[in-house]
Write an enzyme that holds these catalytic residues in place. Structure first.
Site, short mmCIF file in Angstrom:
data_model
loop_
_atom_site.label_atom_id
_atom_site.label_comp_id
_atom_site.label_asym_id
_atom_site.label_seq_id
_atom_site.Cartn_x
_atom_site.Cartn_y
_atom_site.Cartn_z
N ASP A 172 0.79 -1.79 0.28
CA ASP A 172 -0.07 0.01 -0.37
C ASP A 172 1.27 0.92 -0.62
O ASP A 172 2.25 1.30 1.24
CB ASP A 172 -0.81 -0.14 1.50
CG ASP A 172 -1.69 0.83 0.99
OD1 ASP A 172 -2.62 0.62 -0.18
OD2 ASP A 172 -1.84 2.00 1.70
N THR A 173 0.74 2.17 -0.41
CA THR A 173 0.95 3.05 -1.18
C THR A 173 0.50 4.66 -0.71
O THR A 173 -0.68 4.69 -0.57
CB THR A 173 1.67 3.77 -2.43
OG1 THR A 173 2.38 2.87 -2.59
CG2 THR A 173 2.57 5.20 -2.61
#
Length: 200
Positions: free
Chosen positions: A75-76
């Site tokens: 996830d970013t």
């Protein structure tokens, strides 16, 4: 150069960018979306704890159904002055995000989860990205292209969003969505991949 994996590998992400980066390692892998909501309550967590928790959730959601595989989730998030900029909900929000990021240095934090043998190992990478001053004509044209709508912070550094970037300090691939060099090092360190032959 190709790596061999000790077990079947699953990427718990539908991102074409993460698919392309993981493909650099040369072993086959399957893509299974996690269906995990990205609206995890941040509470008292800092940026790294937050993205690692989200990456772990995504990884575990797929691993529960495929526990004999190596599952990789990621996830970013984009953050500026303590505020998190997720994927924009609409074009107006995308424009607002880009206006606020304009002429500022923000932080891109990417968390990764690796599941094997009932456990998830997590790590995260932070990169500083500085935007030049953006004019509204450029912002409007970029948002109209549709490119920012599925990207944290409303831009893709590997697409036309690259035109906004004045400077980057850290891991470019982590900004794209997967810090592939560090991931490869972790997988090697865990004995999950090896160069040129199966892991014994």
């Amino acid at each position: 150069m190709k790596f061999m994996a000790a077990k079947p590998v699953i990427l718990a992400s539908g991102s074409p960018r993460r698919k392309e980066l993981l493909g650099l390692l040369g072993f086959p892998f399957e893509i299974i979306l996690s269906q995990v909501s990205e609206n995890l309550a941040i509470g008292d967590m800092d940026r790294k704890q937050y993205v690692e928790a989200l990456a772990k959730e995504k990884t575990m959601a797929v691993a529960q159904l495929h526990d004999s595989a190596i599952v990789i989730g990621s996830d970013t998030i984009v953050s500026l002055d303590g505020r998190i900029y997720p994927k924009p909900e609409d074009a107006e929000e995308a424009k607002r995000f880009l206006q606020e990021l304009s002429n500022n240095t923000h932080t891109v934090t990417t968390g990764v989860g690796i599941y094997v043998n009932g456990e998830v190992v997590t790590f995260s990478v932070e990169t500083k990205v500085t935007f030049r001053k953006l004019d509204m004509a450029l912002i409007d044209a970029y948002v109209a292209s549709g490119d920012p709508m599925d990207k944290a912070g409303a831009y893709g550094i590997q697409t036309a969003g690259a035109l906004f970037v004045d400077k980057i300090e850290g891991d470019y691939h982590a900004v794209v969505g997967l810090p592939i060099a560090k991931l490869a090092a972790y997988l090697q360190g865990l004995g999950l991949i090896s160069i040129g032959g199966p892991v014994h």
